[in-house]
Motif scaffolding. Structure first.
Motif, short mmCIF file in Angstrom:
data_model
loop_
_atom_site.label_atom_id
_atom_site.label_comp_id
_atom_site.label_asym_id
_atom_site.label_seq_id
_atom_site.Cartn_x
_atom_site.Cartn_y
_atom_site.Cartn_z
N THR A 30 43.92 94.54 -13.50
CA THR A 30 45.19 94.82 -12.83
C THR A 30 46.17 93.69 -13.04
N VAL A 31 45.71 92.45 -12.97
CA VAL A 31 46.59 91.31 -13.23
C VAL A 31 47.18 91.39 -14.64
N ALA A 32 46.33 91.63 -15.62
CA ALA A 32 46.79 91.66 -17.01
C ALA A 32 47.79 92.79 -17.25
N ARG A 33 47.48 93.98 -16.74
CA ARG A 33 48.35 95.12 -16.98
C ARG A 33 49.65 95.02 -16.17
N LEU A 34 49.58 94.47 -14.96
CA LEU A 34 50.79 94.33 -14.16
C LEU A 34 51.72 93.30 -14.79
N ALA A 35 51.16 92.20 -15.30
CA ALA A 35 51.99 91.21 -16.00
C ALA A 35 52.64 91.83 -17.23
N GLU A 36 51.87 92.64 -17.97
CA GLU A 36 52.44 93.32 -19.14
C GLU A 36 53.55 94.27 -18.72
N LEU A 37 53.34 95.00 -17.64
CA LEU A 37 54.36 95.93 -17.17
C LEU A 37 55.64 95.19 -16.80
N PHE A 38 55.51 94.08 -16.09
CA PHE A 38 56.70 93.31 -15.72
C PHE A 38 57.42 92.78 -16.95
N ASP A 39 56.68 92.36 -17.97
CA ASP A 39 57.33 91.89 -19.18
C ASP A 39 58.04 93.02 -19.90
N ARG A 40 57.47 94.21 -19.87
CA ARG A 40 58.14 95.36 -20.49
C ARG A 40 59.44 95.70 -19.75
N ILE A 41 59.40 95.62 -18.44
CA ILE A 41 60.61 95.89 -17.66
C ILE A 41 61.69 94.87 -18.00
N THR A 42 61.29 93.64 -18.26
CA THR A 42 62.24 92.57 -18.55
C THR A 42 62.93 92.79 -19.89
N LEU A 43 62.27 93.52 -20.80
CA LEU A 43 62.85 93.79 -22.11
C LEU A 43 64.08 94.68 -22.00
#
Length: 230
Positions: free
Chosen positions: A207-220
């Motif tokens: 969950t940590v890894a995927r949530l961090a990835e999701l936040f980075d995608r939103i930042t794009l």
């Protein structure tokens, strides 16, 4: 004496916490584009949060089909109660989106990104094909990383969006600390065997890894976020 179940999970999370904190800091960095970034955040989090109650109800149902499992009974009771506490929170996000200038239908009708499916979908797999206790790792991360007090006010000031657009951020900053304490107490009271403890930890780290990835995608930029090839 071996560490408690919750202490073991929290230690492992502590090691990867900087990854999520860095992604969160990038998401909420000041500057141009914050308002649009926040609107993308509302869309993604609506897709995540609208799955919360159905996921907990499904996990509770699986527990109730396992009457001889000593973990299943107390876990089902917790999940049923917590589902009621979380019911309607996806509606809060729709209200925030409307205040931010996005029609709620745009959130409801959007096709969930693969990154959302990767975050939430793994929990369905573990609930169905391993043990519903996996869901505790997911909940531990989501509620253990509640918005910081004061974040809603800062985002309103810096984005130019109205304060009404940040009600979910403000409410979760107030609510999730108590939920985390209840969850930690439950994890330590459950008679988890070694495999179940491992499953909670694996779920939390995923969950940590995927949530961090999701936040980075939103930042794009939006075009990158929406690309079906990413």
């Amino acid at each position: 004496m071996s560490p408690s179940a919750v202490a073991s999970v929290r230690v492992q999370l502590l090691l990867v916490q900087p990854v999520l904190r860095s992604a969160t800091a990038r998401l909420w960095q000041s500057g141009p584009g914050l308002a649009d970034r926040y609107r993308r955040y509302l869309r993604a989090m609506h897709q995540v949060i609208r799955a919360s109650v159905p996921l907990m109800e499904r996990a509770a149902g699986r527990c109730e089909s396992m009457p001889r499992d000593p973990v299943a009974g107390p876990l089902a009771r917790y999940l049923r109660a917590h589902a009621e506490e979380e019911r309607g929170h996806d509606g809060w996000l729709l209200d925030d989106a409307a205040a931010a200038g996005t029609a709620p239908d745009e959130l409801i009708g959007a096709v969930p990104a693969a990154h959302v499916a990767a975050l939430v979908g793994a929990q369905y797999y573990w609930v169905e094909h391993s043990h519903p206790v996996a869901l505790l790792g997911y909940i531990a991360v989501l509620e253990g990383n509640a918005p910081a007090p004061g974040l809603a006010g800062r985002l309103a000031r810096e984005s130019g969006l109205p304060p009404a657009a940040f009600e979910t951020v403000r409410l979760h900053a107030d609510l999730d600390d108590g939920h985390t304490a209840d969850l930690d107490l439950l994890i330590d009271r459950l008679p988890l065997d070694a495999a179940q403890r491992s499953l909670v930890a694996v779920s939390a780290l995923h969950t940590v890894a995927r949530l961090a990835e999701l936040f980075d995608r939103i930042t794009l930029a939006p075009t990158e976020w929406e690309s079906p090839h990413e």
